[in-house]
Design a protein around this motif. Structure first.
Motif, short mmCIF file in Angstrom:
data_model
loop_
_atom_site.label_atom_id
_atom_site.label_comp_id
_atom_site.label_asym_id
_atom_site.label_seq_id
_atom_site.Cartn_x
_atom_site.Cartn_y
_atom_site.Cartn_z
N ARG A 185 0.74 -1.21 -0.06
CA ARG A 185 -0.01 -0.04 -0.05
C ARG A 185 1.07 1.15 -0.18
NH1 ARG A 185 -3.67 -1.36 3.94
NH2 ARG A 185 -5.21 -1.43 2.37
N VAL A 186 1.90 1.18 0.79
CA VAL A 186 2.97 2.48 0.83
C VAL A 186 3.66 2.70 -0.44
CG1 VAL A 186 4.77 3.36 2.01
CG2 VAL A 186 2.99 2.27 3.15
N LEU A 187 4.16 1.34 -1.02
CA LEU A 187 4.72 1.49 -2.26
C LEU A 187 3.99 2.23 -3.33
CD1 LEU A 187 7.17 0.97 -3.89
CD2 LEU A 187 6.49 -1.50 -4.33
N ASP A 188 2.76 1.45 -3.45
CA ASP A 188 1.92 1.95 -4.62
C ASP A 188 1.40 3.37 -4.40
OD1 ASP A 188 1.94 -0.39 -6.44
OD2 ASP A 188 0.56 -1.48 -5.05
N ALA A 189 1.30 4.09 -3.13
CA ALA A 189 1.03 5.23 -2.98
C ALA A 189 1.99 6.08 -3.31
CB ALA A 189 0.48 5.43 -1.37
N ILE A 190 3.34 5.72 -2.83
CA ILE A 190 4.51 6.40 -3.42
C ILE A 190 4.40 6.58 -4.85
CG2 ILE A 190 6.95 6.65 -3.46
CD1 ILE A 190 6.71 5.34 -0.62
N ILE A 191 4.28 5.43 -5.63
CA ILE A 191 4.56 5.48 -7.06
C ILE A 191 3.29 6.29 -7.73
CG2 ILE A 191 4.09 3.99 -9.24
CD1 ILE A 191 5.53 1.53 -7.64
N ALA A 192 2.09 6.25 -7.06
CA ALA A 192 1.03 7.26 -7.43
C ALA A 192 1.13 8.58 -7.37
CB ALA A 192 -0.20 6.74 -6.78
N ALA A 193 1.65 8.84 -6.33
CA ALA A 193 2.10 10.32 -6.07
C ALA A 193 3.28 10.74 -6.94
CB ALA A 193 2.69 10.50 -4.47
N MET A 194 4.14 9.87 -7.12
CA MET A 194 5.38 10.18 -8.30
C MET A 194 4.91 10.47 -9.38
SD MET A 194 8.74 7.67 -9.06
CE MET A 194 8.94 7.36 -7.45
N MET A 195 4.08 9.37 -10.13
CA MET A 195 3.71 9.41 -11.37
C MET A 195 2.73 10.87 -11.45
SD MET A 195 4.79 6.94 -12.69
CE MET A 195 5.30 5.25 -12.39
N THR A 196 2.00 11.13 -10.55
CA THR A 196 1.06 12.41 -10.72
C THR A 196 1.94 13.66 -10.66
OG1 THR A 196 -0.76 11.27 -9.50
CG2 THR A 196 -0.64 13.76 -9.48
N THR A 197 2.98 13.67 -9.99
CA THR A 197 3.82 14.68 -9.93
C THR A 197 4.37 14.85 -11.10
OG1 THR A 197 4.18 14.60 -7.21
CG2 THR A 197 6.02 15.86 -8.82
N LEU A 198 5.20 13.71 -11.67
CA LEU A 198 5.66 13.89 -12.89
C LEU A 198 4.83 14.18 -14.03
CD1 LEU A 198 8.03 10.47 -12.70
CD2 LEU A 198 8.78 12.91 -12.70
N GLY A 199 3.70 13.75 -14.09
CA GLY A 199 2.61 13.85 -15.36
C GLY A 199 2.19 15.55 -15.10
N VAL A 200 2.01 16.00 -14.14
CA VAL A 200 1.65 17.69 -13.84
C VAL A 200 2.81 18.44 -14.16
CG1 VAL A 200 0.89 19.23 -12.13
CG2 VAL A 200 -0.19 16.90 -12.19
N SER A 201 4.02 17.79 -13.93
CA SER A 201 5.18 18.78 -14.00
C SER A 201 5.47 18.83 -15.75
CB SER A 201 6.31 18.17 -13.24
OG SER A 201 6.72 16.96 -13.74
N LEU A 202 5.15 17.70 -16.27
CA LEU A 202 5.28 18.01 -17.73
C LEU A 202 4.30 18.75 -18.54
CD1 LEU A 202 5.77 13.87 -18.62
CD2 LEU A 202 7.71 15.93 -18.51
N LEU A 203 3.04 18.57 -17.93
CA LEU A 203 2.02 19.69 -18.58
C LEU A 203 2.41 21.20 -18.21
CD1 LEU A 203 -1.31 17.51 -17.62
CD2 LEU A 203 -0.26 17.99 -19.93
N LEU A 204 2.97 21.42 -17.02
CA LEU A 204 3.24 22.74 -16.68
C LEU A 204 4.38 23.29 -17.31
CD1 LEU A 204 3.02 22.61 -12.87
CD2 LEU A 204 1.42 23.66 -14.27
N GLU A 205 5.53 22.29 -18.14
CA GLU A 205 6.50 22.71 -18.99
C GLU A 205 6.14 23.17 -20.01
OE1 GLU A 205 9.01 19.64 -18.72
OE2 GLU A 205 9.47 19.70 -16.54
N LEU A 206 4.79 22.88 -20.64
CA LEU A 206 4.33 23.19 -22.05
C LEU A 206 4.29 24.68 -22.34
CD1 LEU A 206 1.52 20.75 -22.49
CD2 LEU A 206 3.65 20.58 -23.53
#
Length: 206
Positions: A185-206
């Motif tokens: 649960r902890v690992l997948d929560a960290i992965i979900a947060a990481m993926m969300t952060t990376l995804g949003v950061s890519l959109l903000l770089e546009l």
């Protein structure tokens, strides 16, 4: 007259390659998870290592310079990568709500084709791969001369292969910890947060 060997460039390439690859990211998180479940580890490690080798050689061959003058291509990859990462974040979040254990019948979950496809997507849809591996690494390598740049590539490719092998096969050392559902649960929560952060950061770089 140029020497046919340049061990210094190989060492520098190994160090630069390792510093860029080891940083925790979507690709590493996926390899770690596959290693923990012992699911298709060899093909996943192979896909990641070969993909990195292709990208490193592409950068050293001069493709990085071309990408610097193709901002529309980088923009496309950013959008595609952001959509993919945010979608993966949703699946990771769902797994965090309903965690798994490392029961023997779960070691082979998921098809090999699906795992390989995911590894390819996490590698080739990540714009930072092109910015770091192709452009940055290519620039550093090409500053070391005609012979030195290929030794630099050899060092960087070796670092990549060793890292993914260590991550994929070394993950099993953490098996006792991940025998508990809460650890997943902890690992997948960290992965979900990481993926969300990376995804949003890519959109903000546009």
């Amino acid at each position: 007259m140029l020497s046919n060997s340049d061990p210094t460039s190989a060492v520098v390439g190994f160090g630069v390659g390792l510093s860029l690859i080891v940083a925790i990211g979507a690709q590493n998180a996926f390899v770690l998870r596959q290693g923990l479940t012992r699911s298709h580890v060899l093909p996943i490690v192979t896909v990641c290592a070969v993909s990195d080798a292709i990208l490193i050689l592409a950068g050293i061959s001069g493709i990085g310079a071309i990408l610097e003058h193709a901002p529309s291509l980088i923009t496309f990859v950013r959008v595609a990568g952001a959509i993919f990462l945010l979608s993966y974040a949703v699946f990771a979040a769902k797994r965090a709500v309903r965690p798994q254990t490392l029961a023997p019948d779960q070691h082979g979950n998921g098809s090999r084709l699906a795992a390989i496809t995911m590894a390819l997507a996490l590698t080739w849809l990540n714009p930072h791969v092109y910015l770091d591996t192709v452009i940055l690494m290519g620039s550093i390598a090409n500053g070391r001369g005609e012979i030195g740049r290929w030794w630099f590539a050899a060092g960087a490719i070796t670092a990549s292969a060793l890292w993914f092998a260590a991550l994929g096969y070394g993950a099993r050392l953490l098996t006792p910890l991940f025998a508990k559902p809460n650890a997943w649960r902890v690992l997948d929560a960290i992965i979900a947060a990481m993926m969300t952060t990376l995804g949003v950061s890519l959109l903000l770089e546009l």
